[in-house]
Design an enzyme around this catalytic site. Structure first.
Site, short mmCIF file in Angstrom:
data_model
loop_
_atom_site.label_atom_id
_atom_site.label_comp_id
_atom_site.label_asym_id
_atom_site.label_seq_id
_atom_site.Cartn_x
_atom_site.Cartn_y
_atom_site.Cartn_z
N ARG A 179 11.80 16.56 5.00
CA ARG A 179 11.64 16.00 3.51
C ARG A 179 11.84 17.12 2.62
NH1 ARG A 179 7.03 11.95 4.13
NH2 ARG A 179 5.92 13.32 2.88
N ARG A 183 17.21 24.84 -1.48
CA ARG A 183 18.28 24.91 -2.73
C ARG A 183 19.01 26.29 -2.91
NH1 ARG A 183 15.43 21.54 -6.62
NH2 ARG A 183 15.68 19.57 -5.80
N ARG A 256 -4.59 10.09 7.96
CA ARG A 256 -5.18 10.98 7.16
C ARG A 256 -5.78 10.42 6.28
NH1 ARG A 256 -6.85 15.30 9.81
NH2 ARG A 256 -6.47 16.72 7.91
N ARG A 287 -4.36 21.47 -2.31
CA ARG A 287 -4.03 21.62 -3.76
C ARG A 287 -4.89 21.23 -4.88
NH1 ARG A 287 0.94 16.61 -3.88
NH2 ARG A 287 -0.81 14.92 -3.61
N GLU A 312 -7.89 18.53 -3.54
CA GLU A 312 -7.64 17.55 -2.44
C GLU A 312 -7.94 18.22 -1.17
OE1 GLU A 312 -3.81 16.03 -2.74
OE2 GLU A 312 -3.81 15.30 -4.70
N TYR A 360 5.05 5.45 5.67
CA TYR A 360 4.84 6.16 4.22
C TYR A 360 5.98 5.66 3.58
CZ TYR A 360 4.67 9.09 0.53
OH TYR A 360 4.51 9.68 -0.91
N ASP A 362 7.47 5.59 -0.75
CA ASP A 362 7.27 5.96 -1.96
C ASP A 362 7.10 4.92 -2.76
OD1 ASP A 362 7.02 8.88 -2.15
OD2 ASP A 362 9.06 9.03 -1.89
P1 FAD Z 1 -1.43 0.06 -1.88
O1 FAD Z 1 -1.25 0.65 -3.12
O2 FAD Z 1 -2.50 0.96 -1.07
O3 FAD Z 1 -1.99 -1.28 -2.01
C1 FAD Z 1 -2.82 -2.18 -0.80
C2 FAD Z 1 -3.85 -2.90 -1.61
O4 FAD Z 1 -4.27 -3.92 -0.74
C3 FAD Z 1 -5.10 -1.95 -2.19
O5 FAD Z 1 -5.37 -2.24 -3.38
C4 FAD Z 1 -6.20 -2.36 -1.04
O6 FAD Z 1 -7.61 -2.26 -1.78
C5 FAD Z 1 -5.65 -3.81 -0.71
N1 FAD Z 1 -6.20 -4.41 0.62
C6 FAD Z 1 -6.19 -3.87 1.71
N2 FAD Z 1 -6.90 -4.66 2.64
C7 FAD Z 1 -7.51 -5.66 1.60
C8 FAD Z 1 -8.21 -6.86 2.27
N3 FAD Z 1 -8.67 -6.95 3.35
N4 FAD Z 1 -8.56 -7.57 1.17
C9 FAD Z 1 -8.28 -7.41 -0.10
N5 FAD Z 1 -7.60 -6.28 -0.32
C10 FAD Z 1 -7.03 -5.63 0.32
N6 FAD Z 1 4.99 7.38 -4.14
C11 FAD Z 1 5.87 7.76 -5.08
O7 FAD Z 1 6.82 7.27 -5.11
N7 FAD Z 1 5.55 9.09 -5.53
C12 FAD Z 1 4.52 9.86 -5.27
O8 FAD Z 1 4.32 10.93 -5.78
C13 FAD Z 1 3.58 9.54 -4.49
N8 FAD Z 1 2.34 10.17 -4.10
C14 FAD Z 1 1.69 9.59 -3.29
C15 FAD Z 1 0.19 10.49 -2.87
C16 FAD Z 1 -0.62 9.95 -2.02
C17 FAD Z 1 -1.81 10.69 -1.79
C18 FAD Z 1 -0.41 8.72 -1.31
C19 FAD Z 1 -1.02 8.18 -0.15
C20 FAD Z 1 0.92 7.89 -1.61
C21 FAD Z 1 1.77 8.42 -2.54
N9 FAD Z 1 2.75 7.63 -2.81
C22 FAD Z 1 3.69 8.16 -3.87
C23 FAD Z 1 3.21 6.05 -2.21
C24 FAD Z 1 2.57 5.05 -3.07
O9 FAD Z 1 1.23 5.30 -3.08
C25 FAD Z 1 2.84 3.73 -2.40
O10 FAD Z 1 4.19 3.66 -2.30
C26 FAD Z 1 2.17 2.52 -2.89
O11 FAD Z 1 1.05 2.87 -3.31
C27 FAD Z 1 2.39 1.57 -1.85
O12 FAD Z 1 2.02 0.27 -2.19
P2 FAD Z 1 1.36 -0.78 -1.22
O13 FAD Z 1 1.17 -2.21 -2.13
O14 FAD Z 1 2.21 -0.79 -0.27
O15 FAD Z 1 -0.20 -0.22 -0.90
N1 UDP Z 2 4.69 21.26 2.66
C1 UDP Z 2 4.53 22.45 3.02
N2 UDP Z 2 4.10 23.34 2.03
C2 UDP Z 2 3.88 22.79 0.64
C3 UDP Z 2 4.30 21.42 0.55
C4 UDP Z 2 4.68 20.88 1.81
O1 UDP Z 2 4.60 22.95 4.15
O2 UDP Z 2 3.63 23.62 -0.22
C5 UDP Z 2 5.16 20.31 4.04
C6 UDP Z 2 3.93 19.65 4.44
O3 UDP Z 2 3.92 19.64 5.79
C7 UDP Z 2 4.20 18.24 3.95
C8 UDP Z 2 5.56 18.03 4.00
O4 UDP Z 2 5.91 19.32 3.65
O5 UDP Z 2 3.31 17.39 4.69
C9 UDP Z 2 5.97 17.11 2.78
O6 UDP Z 2 5.65 17.45 1.80
P1 UDP Z 2 5.58 16.35 0.33
O7 UDP Z 2 5.04 17.29 -0.69
O8 UDP Z 2 6.99 16.02 0.34
O9 UDP Z 2 4.65 15.46 0.77
P2 UDP Z 2 3.60 14.53 0.35
O10 UDP Z 2 2.00 15.51 0.40
O11 UDP Z 2 3.66 14.55 -1.20
O12 UDP Z 2 3.38 13.46 1.10
#
Ligand code: FAD
Ligand code: UDP
Length: 381
Positions: A179, A183, A256, A287, A312, A360, A362
C-alpha cells in the site's frame, strides 16, 4: 405487518449510505447502533472548538468522481492533503517514500541518484533471495527489503510495522506494505487519488445529512433484543461483526485495536502537522495526531490557543475493546470464509461493511459498494 423495509444494524458509513439510498427508493428504514452516536468510526467529537477524530484519523480520498460528487452533495470538503511525517530517533523524514525522503536519508538530489542508491540497497536483499531460491517475497520483511532496501526498512518500516501489528515483519503478509507508494518526485501527498479532503465542519455533517428523516435508535445493541428487532423489518442490513452474528460458533476473528491517549495542550501548534509517525521501536505509540491541522490552515491555527493531540497505541483486540484492523492472515481468512458460507445461505439479510466482511475498507470503498448495490440492483430492494 412489518413497519420497516430495512432494519439497518450499525449507523456507520455503510449503514448510513444504505439508509439514504433506500429512502430515495421509497423504502422505510430503522437504523440502530449500540453506540450513543451515529457515524460509526468516522464520528467526530468537538472539544474546545476542535473536531477530534474519536476512532482514529480519517482522511477522505478517492479517484471515483461519482463518489466524490456524492459526498460533496452533502458537505463541502476542504483542501487538506495528507502528508504525514516520520520521526525516527528525533530525525524527520517525509512520507510516503519520495525524493524528499531519499534526500533526508542519503543526501541525494536527483531522481537518478536516488534510483541508483535504491538499486544498491535492494541488491543485497535480492541476491539473498536468489541464493535461497526464493522467487517472490514471502513476507513483509522480504517485500520491504526488495522494494526499498535496508536503510528505509530499518528506519521507517520495521519499528512502526511491528508496533502496529504486534508481530515480526518476517511473520506478516507482504501485501500490507504494497500500500505504500514509492515516488521519484518531491511529492509528499500520501495518496495518489484525484480527490482528497476533510468535510468542512467535520464528518458528522455528512452522516447527519445521510440520515435525515430516517428513524434511529441509539444505545441499541442488536443482540440484546435480536428477535424483536428482527421482527420489525422485512430485511436486515447487518454491518456488525460477522462472527458475533453467528455467536462465534467457529471461533473469534482476530483484530488489532488502538488505544487513544488524548491530551489538551496549552499551545497553538504542538507538532506542525496532523500526523507524525514514530517509527522507532523504543517509543511505544505508533503516531501522534494533532487534530486541528485537519481543518485549520495557515495563520488560523493560532486563533485557538490550545491544541488537542492523540497518541495511538496498537494492541491485540480483546472482548470489550474496539475491533479496528482485521488481521487478514491465512488462519483468520479461513475462519471468515466459514462464516461467509453461512451468510451466503441466508435470506433477507445483507452483510456489508468492514466488520461484516472482515476487510479493511477505506471510506470511498464503502460508498462505492453501496452505490453499486443500488445501481445494479444486486439485492432485493
Ligand atoms: P463502522 O464505521 O465501524 O460502523 C459499524 C457500526 O455498527 C458501528 O457504529 C457499531 O457501533 C455498529 N454496530 C456493530 N455491532 C452492532 C450491534 N450488535 N448492534 C448495533 N450496532 C452495532 N478510511 C479512509 O477512507 N480514510 C482514512 O484515513 C481512514 N482511516 C482509518 C483509521 C482507522 C484507525 C480505521 C480503523 C479505519 C480507517 N478508515 C479510513 C476506514 C473507515 O473507518 C471505514 O471505511 C468506515 O468506517 C467503515 O464504515 P462501516 O459502516 O463499515 O463500519
Ligand atoms: N508503514 C510503515 N511506516 C510508516 C507508515 C506505514 O512501515 O511510517 C507500514 C505499516 O506496516 C502499515 C502499512 O505501511 O501497516 C500501511 O500504512 P498506511 O498508513 O497505509 O495504513 P493505515 O495505518 O492508515 O491503515
Amino acid at each position: 405487518m412489518n413497519r420497516y423495509d430495512y432494519l439497518i444494524v450499525g449507523a456507520g458509513l455503510f449503514g448510513s449510505v444504505f439508509a439514504y439510498k433506500a429512502k430515495q427508493n421509497g423504502k422505510r428504514c430503522l437504523v440502530i447502533d449500540k453506540r450513543s452516536h451515529i457515524g460509526g468510526n468516522i464520528y467526530c467529537e468537538n472539544k474546545n472548538g476542535i473536531n477530534i477524530h474519536k476512532y482514529g484519523a480519517h482522511i477522505f480520498h478517492t479517484s471515483n468522481k461519482d463518489v466524490w460528487n456524492f459526498v460533496n452533495s452533502f458537505v463541502e470538503f476542504n483542501r487538506y492533503t495528507n502528508s504525514p511525517i516520520a520521526n525516527f530517533e528525533g530525525k524527520i523524514y517525509n512520507l510516503p517514500f519520495n525524493m524528499n525522503t531519499f534526500h533526508q536519508m542519503w543526501g541525494v538530489v536527483s531522481p537518478s541518484e536516488a534510483q541508483q542508491k535504491i538499486e544498491e540497497q535492494k541488491k543485497e536483499a535480492i541476491a539473498k533471495m536468489v541464493q535461497e531460491g526464493i522467487e517472490q517475497p514471502r513476507n513483509l520483511e522480504e517485500q520491504a527489503l526488495a522494494l526499498v532496501g535496508k536503510d528505509i526498512y530499518d528506519k521507517l518500516i520495521k519499528g512502526y510495522t511491528e508496533k502496529q501489528w504486534g508481530r515480526k515483519c518476517s511473520e506478516l503478509p507482504a501485501f500490507i506494505i504494497k500500500r505504500l507508494p514509492l515516488r521519484m518526485t518531491y511529492d509528499n501527498n500520501y495518496f495518489n487519488d484525484k480527490y482528497q479532503g476533510i468535510p468542512i465542519g467535520g464528518y458528522n455533517i455528512l452522516i447527519e445529512k445521510l440520515l435525515t428523516d430516517v428513524d434511529i435508535r441509539l444505545n441499541c445493541d442488536f443482540f440484546s433484543n435480536r428477535d424483536e428487532l428482527t421482527s420489525l423489518a422485512d430485511t436486515i442490513v447487518y454491518t456488525g461483526a460477522i462472527d458475533e452474528y453467528y455467536e462465534y460458533r467457529y471461533g473469534k476473528l482476530e483484530y488489532r485495536t488502538i488505544t487513544f491517549e488524548e491530551e489538551i495542550l496549552d499551545t497553538s501548534n504542538f507538532q506542525g502537522n496532523a500526523v507524525v509517525n514514530y517509527t522507532c521501536s523504543s517509543i511505544p505509540y505508533t503516531r501522534i495526531i494533532e487534530h486541528k491541522h485537519f481543518e485549520t490552515f495557515g495563520d488560523d491555527i493560532f486563533k485557538n490557543k490550545q491544541t488537542i493531540i492523540s497518541k495511538e497505541y496498537s494492541s491485540e483486540w480483546e472482548e470489550g475493546s474496539e475491533p479496528y484492523y482485521p488481521i487478514n492472515d491465512l488462519k483468520n481468512n479461513n475462519l471468515y470464509y466459514k462464516y461467509k458460507q453461512l451468510a451466503n445461505n441466508e435470506k433477507n439479510i445483507i452483510f456489508g461493511g468492514r466488520l461484516a466482511e472482515y476487510k479493511y475498507y477505506d471510506m470511498h470503498n464503502i460508498i462505492e459498494k453501496v452505490l453499486d448495490l443500488f445501481e445494479n440492483k444486486k439485492f432485493n430492494s
